[in-house]
Design an enzyme around this catalytic site. Structure first.
Site, PDB file in Angstrom:
ATOM      1  N   THR A 248       1.337  -3.414  -9.502  1.00 60.32           N
ATOM      2  CA  THR A 248       0.695  -4.217 -10.069  1.00 60.32           C
ATOM      3  C   THR A 248      -0.090  -3.752 -11.284  1.00 60.32           C
ATOM      4  OG1 THR A 248       0.413  -5.365  -7.944  1.00 60.32           O
ATOM      5  CG2 THR A 248      -1.441  -5.656  -9.443  1.00 60.32           C
TER       6      THR A 248
ATOM      7  N   ARG B  67       6.148 -16.335  -1.530  1.00 60.80           N
ATOM      8  CA  ARG B  67       5.147 -15.333  -0.994  1.00 60.80           C
ATOM      9  C   ARG B  67       4.232 -15.211  -2.321  1.00 60.80           C
ATOM     10  NH1 ARG B  67       2.870 -10.172  -2.895  1.00 60.80           N
ATOM     11  NH2 ARG B  67       1.990  -9.196  -1.025  1.00 60.80           N
TER      12      ARG B  67
ATOM     13  N   GLY C 282      -2.260  -2.542  -4.757  1.00 62.09           N
ATOM     14  CA  GLY C 282      -1.951  -2.027  -3.319  1.00 62.09           C
ATOM     15  C   GLY C 282      -1.136  -3.004  -2.293  1.00 62.09           C
TER      16      GLY C 282
END
Length: 316
Positions: free
Chosen positions: A166, A194, A218
């Site tokens: 990310t 999702r 994370g």
């Protein structure tokens, strides 16, 4: 107020052969964002530009380079937030868009909403004149390879989630306004539709002039359980430094729900931190014309910005 920017390219495991590209990518993004701040630009413009730079860099799991869902498609999430008035815009499960962070900014500024998803976000992007990028153009060879490996009967997708990146940025500008931006392709081989922490305000990022700004990375589901970004700012409101607030929140996420991650933080005085509980996180920051960057715990290189810009133009 002296401007500060901090950027991350994702927490997890960064393979040796990708370290150099990850370092160079976060440094480039930070220098671009800082260039805007240095000219008196806003924290909002700076974090958007830094994240856009990483969305265009295939080393990161955002924009071009995003991982693929179970069907082999790219679905991306992004958020941006303005600490001055708590305005925020986000998009989730978007496809065929090169820079989701740009779309998130438009949601914030051109609608009365804060989050648009999938087909609705797509229609909004069309209405705003954002060019469509063919889905396959966002797919890198590496993402495709990983997706195929995860389809094998004896594969362990969890193993592959450890090196996801990310991307995010936080900044404070010369007027003392803070902002955050976060963008991701999510988890490899995830279910269609999702949505992780990134697009969720308070989880993937939060910015408030009264305390500071943070962007997280994370395990998304763990980050959402503890509302990590807002939790860090809560700790800072109780008087903790950015570093202590980050470590306290990351430790809570690890002990409470077994989740690992990383965060970047800046407070209203321009103090900053880049902390992580994973093996690695690529990060970079500029304060007082000094560039700092690293990947491993305890690793911190420092250069003056002019020197970094010179080596950047030579190809880092």
């Amino acid at each position: 107020m002296k401007p500060v920017i901090v950027v991350h390219g994702g927490a997890g495991r960064i393979f040796k052969e990708r370290e150099e590209g990850s370092r160079a990518g976060v440094v480039r993004a930070t220098l671009r964002g800082y260039g805007i701040l240095k000219q008196g630009g806003s924290a909002l413009d700076a974090v958007e530009e830094a994240v856009r730079s990483m969305e265009d860099d295939p080393h990161f799991n955002a924009g071009c380079g995003s991982v693929l869902n179970e069907k082999g498609e790219v679905e991306m999430d992004a958020i941006i937030m303005d600490g001055k008035n708590l305005d925020s815009g986000a998009v989730s499960a978007v496809k065929c868009i090169a820079n989701p962070i740009k779309l998130a900014r438009l949601v914030m500024e051109k609608t009365k909403h804060m989050l648009l998803t999938d087909h609705g976000a797509h229609l909004f992007a069309q209405g705003m004149g954002i060019a469509e990028t063919p889905g396959e153009k966002l797919i890198t060879e590496r993402s495709l390879e990983r997706w195929k490996k995860n389809l094998e009967p004896d594969s362990n997708p969890e193993e592959f989630q450890k090196d996801l990146g990310t991307v995010g940025a936080v900044a404070i500008d010369s007027e003392g306004n803070v902002a955050c931006a976060t963008s991701t392709g999510g988890l490899s081989n995830k279910l269609i539709g999702r949505v992780g922490d990134t697009a969720c305000i308070g989880s993937g990022g939060y910015a408030d002039n009264r305390s500071g700004a943070t962007s997280t990375t994370g395990h998304g589901e763990s980050i959402m359980k503890v509302v990590l970004a807002r939790l860090i700012l809560y700790h800072m409101e109780q008087g903790m430094s950015p570093e202590m607030a980050a470590d306290t929140a990351l430790d809570y996420m690890k002990t409470r729900v077994g989740g690992l991650g990383g965060v970047i933080v800046v407070n209203g005085s321009g103090e900053w931190a880049a902390r992580f509980s994973t093996k690695q996180m690529s990060w970079a920051a500029v304060k007082d014309d000094q560039l700092h960057y690293g990947i491993y715990a305890g690793e911190r290189h420092t250069k003056c910005v002019d020197e970094a810009l010179a080596s950047e133009s030579e190809g880092f």
